[in-house]
Design an enzyme around this catalytic site. Sequence first.
Site, PDB file in Angstrom:
ATOM      1  N   GLU A 122       0.821  -1.218   0.000  1.00 27.35           N
ATOM      2  CA  GLU A 122       0.000   0.000   0.000  1.00 27.35           C
ATOM      3  C   GLU A 122       0.857   1.271   0.000  1.00 27.35           C
ATOM      4  O   GLU A 122       0.653   2.195   0.780  1.00 27.35           O
ATOM      5  CB  GLU A 122      -0.972  -0.019   1.180  1.00 27.35           C
ATOM      6  CG  GLU A 122      -1.943  -1.194   1.128  1.00 27.35           C
ATOM      7  CD  GLU A 122      -3.049  -1.132   2.170  1.00 27.35           C
ATOM      8  OE1 GLU A 122      -2.933  -0.335   3.125  1.00 27.35           O
ATOM      9  OE2 GLU A 122      -4.043  -1.881   2.025  1.00 27.35           O
ATOM     10  N   GLU A 267      -5.574  -9.191  -0.117  1.00 27.37           N
ATOM     11  CA  GLU A 267      -6.195  -9.126   1.209  1.00 27.37           C
ATOM     12  C   GLU A 267      -7.683  -8.853   1.058  1.00 27.37           C
ATOM     13  O   GLU A 267      -8.079  -7.985   0.280  1.00 27.37           O
ATOM     14  CB  GLU A 267      -5.623  -7.986   2.067  1.00 27.37           C
ATOM     15  CG  GLU A 267      -4.244  -8.162   2.622  1.00 27.37           C
ATOM     16  CD  GLU A 267      -3.863  -6.973   3.512  1.00 27.37           C
ATOM     17  OE1 GLU A 267      -4.772  -6.269   4.015  1.00 27.37           O
ATOM     18  OE2 GLU A 267      -2.661  -6.746   3.701  1.00 27.37           O
TER      19      GLU A 267
END
Length: 392
Positions: A122, A267
């Site tokens: 991220e 995820e």
Amino acid sequence: MATHSLSFFFRVLLLLFLTLSERIKGQGVGINYGQIANNLPSPARVAVLLRSLNITRVKLYDADPNVLFSFSNSQVDFMIGLGNEYLQNMSTDPTKAQDWLQQRLEPHISKTRITSIVVGNEIFKTNDHVLIQSLLPAMKSVYAALTNLGLEKQVTVTSAHSLDILSTSYPPSSGSFKEEFIQYLQPLLDFHSQIESPFLINAYPFFAYKDSPKEVPLEYVLFQPNQGMVDPNTNLHYDNMLFAQVDALYSAIKTLGHTDIEVRISETGWPSKGDENEIGASPENAALYNGNLLKLIQQRKGTPAKQSVPIDVYVFALFNENLKPGPVSERNYGLFYPDGKPVYNVGMQGYLPDIIYTSRATTIKILNLWRVVMGLAVAWFILDMGDKMRMR
């Protein structure tokens, strides 16, 4: 009497084997194995747990040598993580990537199946421009180092991203990237295409529901029966938010000229507990989300826009992690408590041994024990049935 007892014992084992095999299939589903906790079982015990669950794909956030050692000869595929803190040095000095691989990957690659390196996590969400600029050069350094080791075909290079990289996600066909990120994402996607690696996304419909519970139907995010929505541009019907999010990303990637890059979900999950303002965080909702998701994975479902491509998912997470910072939900995404008990019921009953195994030989024996015992159970059952047929 002894023969009858043994027969009963092996029947029970066979029933257990068939039950577990029916409840969850490893193919198509992976698990995120986070370790930000001080009460987790040893990696050797976790190896037995995952074997009993038939989960054969694991994603790590680092390259923990204890984990990789404990899973030697286990037939489990690993995605290992290269933390954000390494990126800047590797982007300017390719030898740093070579050193990292020689220290973290090479000692294990002959025994443990390492299939991918996730470079950073991220990155765009950090708003750190130096870090963002370092991502692609670092990925190239890692790929070059893998090539030098002759592993570029065996181990893919990728990175995991938050959905925050999108400026538009509704309708899915109008998905687009944030303007300020395009200068970085265009060459990044070109590199993914060049080396034929997937684009990873961390997708959490929970966040959308938490932020707008009055606008987002709970059934839509939990894969339950609902009216869904129809994309006005494509007439494709969406009955769950996760698939809509994935197709929005495919659309955004297409706007930058690529239809040759696969999107995989690195995820996704749902918390079983949260702060007072984290609406929807409950064991009931978590069980529905993950349970229904597992069913879709087992059915090899594709998204409406990519029906021929079964969704590829790593569920977050294996355990609750009691040291994770942030809201309560961050510490309650686990499918299991550290003692191996399920947090809620999604049809996954595994076995976590009490004994801590430390040697490689013992770990391998324990991992194979499940397979051997089940084979004996099947053989005994067949022999027992044959005896009964002859008696008739």
